[in-house]
Design a protein around this motif. Sequence first.
Motif, PDB file in Angstrom:
ATOM      1  N   GLN A 296     -82.324 -37.305  73.827  1.00  0.00           N
ATOM      2  CA  GLN A 296     -81.232 -37.720  72.953  1.00  0.00           C
ATOM      3  C   GLN A 296     -80.433 -38.875  73.540  1.00  0.00           C
ATOM      4  N   PHE A 297     -80.464 -38.968  74.869  1.00  0.00           N
ATOM      5  CA  PHE A 297     -79.590 -39.961  75.519  1.00  0.00           C
ATOM      6  C   PHE A 297     -80.216 -40.415  76.837  1.00  0.00           C
ATOM      7  N   ILE A 298     -80.578 -41.684  76.906  1.00  0.00           N
ATOM      8  CA  ILE A 298     -81.068 -42.290  78.140  1.00  0.00           C
ATOM      9  C   ILE A 298     -80.027 -43.298  78.589  1.00  0.00           C
ATOM     10  N   ALA A 299     -79.246 -42.934  79.587  1.00  0.00           N
ATOM     11  CA  ALA A 299     -78.240 -43.853  80.124  1.00  0.00           C
ATOM     12  C   ALA A 299     -78.890 -44.719  81.187  1.00  0.00           C
ATOM     13  N   VAL A 300     -78.637 -46.008  81.142  1.00  0.00           N
ATOM     14  CA  VAL A 300     -79.179 -46.912  82.153  1.00  0.00           C
ATOM     15  C   VAL A 300     -78.019 -47.651  82.808  1.00  0.00           C
ATOM     16  N   GLY A 301     -78.019 -47.639  84.144  1.00  0.00           N
ATOM     17  CA  GLY A 301     -76.936 -48.279  84.893  1.00  0.00           C
ATOM     18  C   GLY A 301     -77.389 -48.590  86.298  1.00  0.00           C
ATOM     19  N   GLY A 302     -76.446 -48.957  87.164  1.00  0.00           N
ATOM     20  CA  GLY A 302     -76.782 -49.299  88.535  1.00  0.00           C
ATOM     21  C   GLY A 302     -77.191 -50.741  88.716  1.00  0.00           C
ATOM     22  N   SER A 305     -79.410 -54.634  82.914  1.00  0.00           N
ATOM     23  CA  SER A 305     -80.668 -54.445  82.207  1.00  0.00           C
ATOM     24  C   SER A 305     -80.953 -55.638  81.305  1.00  0.00           C
ATOM     25  N   SER A 306     -82.230 -55.875  81.080  1.00  0.00           N
ATOM     26  CA  SER A 306     -82.650 -56.946  80.184  1.00  0.00           C
ATOM     27  C   SER A 306     -82.359 -56.558  78.740  1.00  0.00           C
ATOM     28  N   LYS A 307     -81.731 -57.458  78.017  1.00  0.00           N
ATOM     29  CA  LYS A 307     -81.436 -57.217  76.598  1.00  0.00           C
ATOM     30  C   LYS A 307     -82.725 -56.992  75.822  1.00  0.00           C
ATOM     31  N   GLN A 308     -83.765 -57.751  76.176  1.00  0.00           N
ATOM     32  CA  GLN A 308     -85.036 -57.644  75.485  1.00  0.00           C
ATOM     33  C   GLN A 308     -85.683 -56.275  75.713  1.00  0.00           C
ATOM     34  N   VAL A 309     -85.567 -55.776  76.947  1.00  0.00           N
ATOM     35  CA  VAL A 309     -86.162 -54.469  77.265  1.00  0.00           C
ATOM     36  C   VAL A 309     -85.467 -53.359  76.478  1.00  0.00           C
ATOM     37  N   ILE A 310     -84.132 -53.447  76.363  1.00  0.00           N
ATOM     38  CA  ILE A 310     -83.394 -52.429  75.609  1.00  0.00           C
ATOM     39  C   ILE A 310     -83.776 -52.485  74.130  1.00  0.00           C
ATOM     40  N   LYS A 311     -83.919 -53.684  73.594  1.00  0.00           N
ATOM     41  CA  LYS A 311     -84.350 -53.822  72.201  1.00  0.00           C
ATOM     42  C   LYS A 311     -85.744 -53.224  72.012  1.00  0.00           C
ATOM     43  N   GLN A 312     -86.608 -53.488  72.973  1.00  0.00           N
ATOM     44  CA  GLN A 312     -87.973 -52.966  72.902  1.00  0.00           C
ATOM     45  C   GLN A 312     -87.970 -51.446  72.967  1.00  0.00           C
ATOM     46  N   ALA A 313     -87.095 -50.903  73.838  1.00  0.00           N
ATOM     47  CA  ALA A 313     -86.980 -49.442  73.959  1.00  0.00           C
ATOM     48  C   ALA A 313     -86.535 -48.826  72.636  1.00  0.00           C
ATOM     49  N   ASN A 314     -85.541 -49.436  72.017  1.00  0.00           N
ATOM     50  CA  ASN A 314     -85.045 -48.916  70.742  1.00  0.00           C
ATOM     51  C   ASN A 314     -86.105 -48.983  69.648  1.00  0.00           C
ATOM     52  N   SER A 315     -86.919 -50.038  69.678  1.00  0.00           N
ATOM     53  CA  SER A 315     -87.979 -50.166  68.675  1.00  0.00           C
ATOM     54  C   SER A 315     -89.041 -49.086  68.847  1.00  0.00           C
ATOM     55  N   LEU A 316     -89.142 -48.562  70.071  1.00  0.00           N
ATOM     56  CA  LEU A 316     -90.087 -47.485  70.354  1.00  0.00           C
ATOM     57  C   LEU A 316     -89.473 -46.109  70.091  1.00  0.00           C
ATOM     58  N   GLY A 317     -88.231 -46.104  69.648  1.00  0.00           N
ATOM     59  CA  GLY A 317     -87.572 -44.839  69.347  1.00  0.00           C
ATOM     60  C   GLY A 317     -86.910 -44.196  70.544  1.00  0.00           C
ATOM     61  N   LEU A 318     -86.743 -44.951  71.630  1.00  0.00           N
ATOM     62  CA  LEU A 318     -86.103 -44.402  72.830  1.00  0.00           C
ATOM     63  C   LEU A 318     -84.592 -44.629  72.753  1.00  0.00           C
ATOM     64  N   PRO A 319     -83.791 -43.560  72.863  1.00  0.00           N
ATOM     65  CA  PRO A 319     -82.331 -43.673  72.739  1.00  0.00           C
ATOM     66  C   PRO A 319     -81.682 -44.182  74.026  1.00  0.00           C
ATOM     67  N   VAL A 320     -81.778 -45.486  74.255  1.00  0.00           N
ATOM     68  CA  VAL A 320     -81.289 -46.100  75.495  1.00  0.00           C
ATOM     69  C   VAL A 320     -79.883 -46.669  75.293  1.00  0.00           C
ATOM     70  N   PHE A 321     -78.992 -46.371  76.255  1.00  0.00           N
ATOM     71  CA  PHE A 321     -77.610 -46.840  76.171  1.00  0.00           C
ATOM     72  C   PHE A 321     -77.178 -47.357  77.543  1.00  0.00           C
ATOM     73  N   GLU A 322     -76.839 -48.630  77.593  1.00  0.00           N
ATOM     74  CA  GLU A 322     -76.468 -49.249  78.869  1.00  0.00           C
ATOM     75  C   GLU A 322     -74.993 -49.028  79.168  1.00  0.00           C
ATOM     76  N   GLY A 323     -74.701 -48.793  80.445  1.00  0.00           N
ATOM     77  CA  GLY A 323     -73.320 -48.610  80.887  1.00  0.00           C
ATOM     78  C   GLY A 323     -73.019 -49.468  82.090  1.00  0.00           C
ATOM     79  N   TYR A 324     -71.801 -49.343  82.585  1.00  0.00           N
ATOM     80  CA  TYR A 324     -71.343 -50.151  83.711  1.00  0.00           C
ATOM     81  C   TYR A 324     -70.346 -49.351  84.528  1.00  0.00           C
ATOM     82  N   GLY A 325     -70.394 -49.510  85.821  1.00  0.00           N
ATOM     83  CA  GLY A 325     -69.429 -48.834  86.682  1.00  0.00           C
ATOM     84  C   GLY A 325     -69.639 -49.209  88.130  1.00  0.00           C
ATOM     85  N   LEU A 326     -68.823 -48.674  88.985  1.00  0.00           N
ATOM     86  CA  LEU A 326     -68.933 -48.900  90.414  1.00  0.00           C
ATOM     87  C   LEU A 326     -68.264 -47.760  91.151  1.00  0.00           C
ATOM     88  N   SER A 327     -68.712 -47.524  92.372  1.00  0.00           N
ATOM     89  CA  SER A 327     -68.197 -46.399  93.159  1.00  0.00           C
ATOM     90  C   SER A 327     -66.696 -46.484  93.333  1.00  0.00           C
TER      91      SER A 327
END
Length: 516
Positions: A296-302, A305-327
């Motif tokens: 349901q939720f694939i968070a990507v961070g650290g 991420s490539s905008k193109q890769v996230i678009k490709q993931a979504n086209s494959l039906g993968l629920p990818v959501f990019e975030g941002y943070g730091l320690s």
Amino acid sequence: MEKLFTALESRARNYPEKKALISSDGNTQTILSNQELLDNITSTAAFLEKETVKCIGLFLDNSSQWIICDLAAAKLGITLVPIPMFFTKSQVGHLVTSAGVEAIITLSLMKNILQSNQLLKLDNTETILPLENTLMLRIVTKEFTDKKHDLANSIKITYTSGSTGEPKGVCLSAQNIGAVCEGIETSMKLMPSCNHLCVLPLATLLENVAGVYVCLMHGGVVITEPLAALGFMSNAEFDISKLLAKIDFYQVGSIIILPQMLTLLVNSFDEIELKQHSIKQSISKQYPRKQCSNLQFIAVGGGKSSKQVIKQANSLGLPVFEGYGLSECGSVVSLNLPQQQKIGSVGKPLPHVCVVISEDGEIIIEGQTMLGYLGELEQTLPRIYTGDLGYIDEDGYIFVSGRKNNKIISSFGRNISPEWVEASLSSAPVIAQIAVFGEARPSLSAVVFSTCQDTVQIEAAIKECNEFLPDYAQVQQWILAEQPFTPNNNLLTHNGRLKRLNIAKLYQEKLDDIYT
């Protein structure tokens, strides 16, 4: 973190038999109910209280023991210092000494790794914890930490991956971590609870906080497996097929992954789709989702991420959501969500923070910052200057455009100072000059100038120097420079500093080729 422990108690009281934690050590699987998890935390806390330790290190693979010890320490207000398994012996020694760690909790099978580190002065005695195969090793030291002030309010000291080889300790309070948990949980309140598989090392603050804590607060089940079983072969190599198998086996609902893992995941699904196409002569967008249909939720961070890769993931039906943070901000600062997402951005700020952009484009975090770096807690920090460049659009989404300084963030989320690596490799006589690159790449590359044209000798010299660096900071690919870096060709400043952008531009095509 009061709300986390309130949630744990509520789960045990209302649903004592329901699953809370599933853990495998590679051979056997352990399932803990809500009541059993709370009982384990309570008994481990009693053990730690009896041992009168104020600062403990945690050297464990992903496991139920890691989570229980972490929560037991938090319950007592003991300072816990996660020890990343990818740290070198010298980095582990620095961590233990700088934080004033009094004892290290580890597994029986892993104690030899610590005992072989001559930088650690360990007591010969071992104390057994009320957890399977878990023990505590005392540190022998002439005097305990001189950082009592730093430890007073620090519930956790998390160390960066060591951009210069000597990691800095980020001191976080219970309030820091609790605010992040509540911010994430509030933002995800419309999402149902699910099984969360801990893919990143638990020593990584992102997995520790956004994975374990938030999942438990949200009523989900936390799942752990040894890192090798999930696909980690090194800090620059990952077998995505192993992760996919575990996702299917546990019917996982959420994971947190790094940009490089996302790329591997998308490429893997593309291969599946091509095979399906060759069989049916038509591309089925639904086929890949049969493999990970519960996600349901694939968070990507650290890292970015490539905008193109996230678009490709979504086209494959993968629920990818990019975030941002730091320690320095207790982990997550912003996150894309199912109900609010803009691909290419890192989402909107979570409720507990305020994000502003300085005049020179630097991203600054206000409202929820660390206590300070270990040994530097004389004054509070009202804001964190991230060193990242970016902007906030008219809809409130944050976009990260680059780094203000030269620090490299690999696609595996490792912070690396190129000067550190360059200094190490420049010690080889055959390497006259070297410029290291690798931003958002799985491994480091370099442009090398040498008066020696024997590539075999240069390769041997690089391999020898690599042995003194952690694997995530080793140069894996390199190309020869056609000319030395000088001020005359605009590849060097007059005071001897590399003009990295100019070098990268000159050799961009060759650098890109070595990653293909």
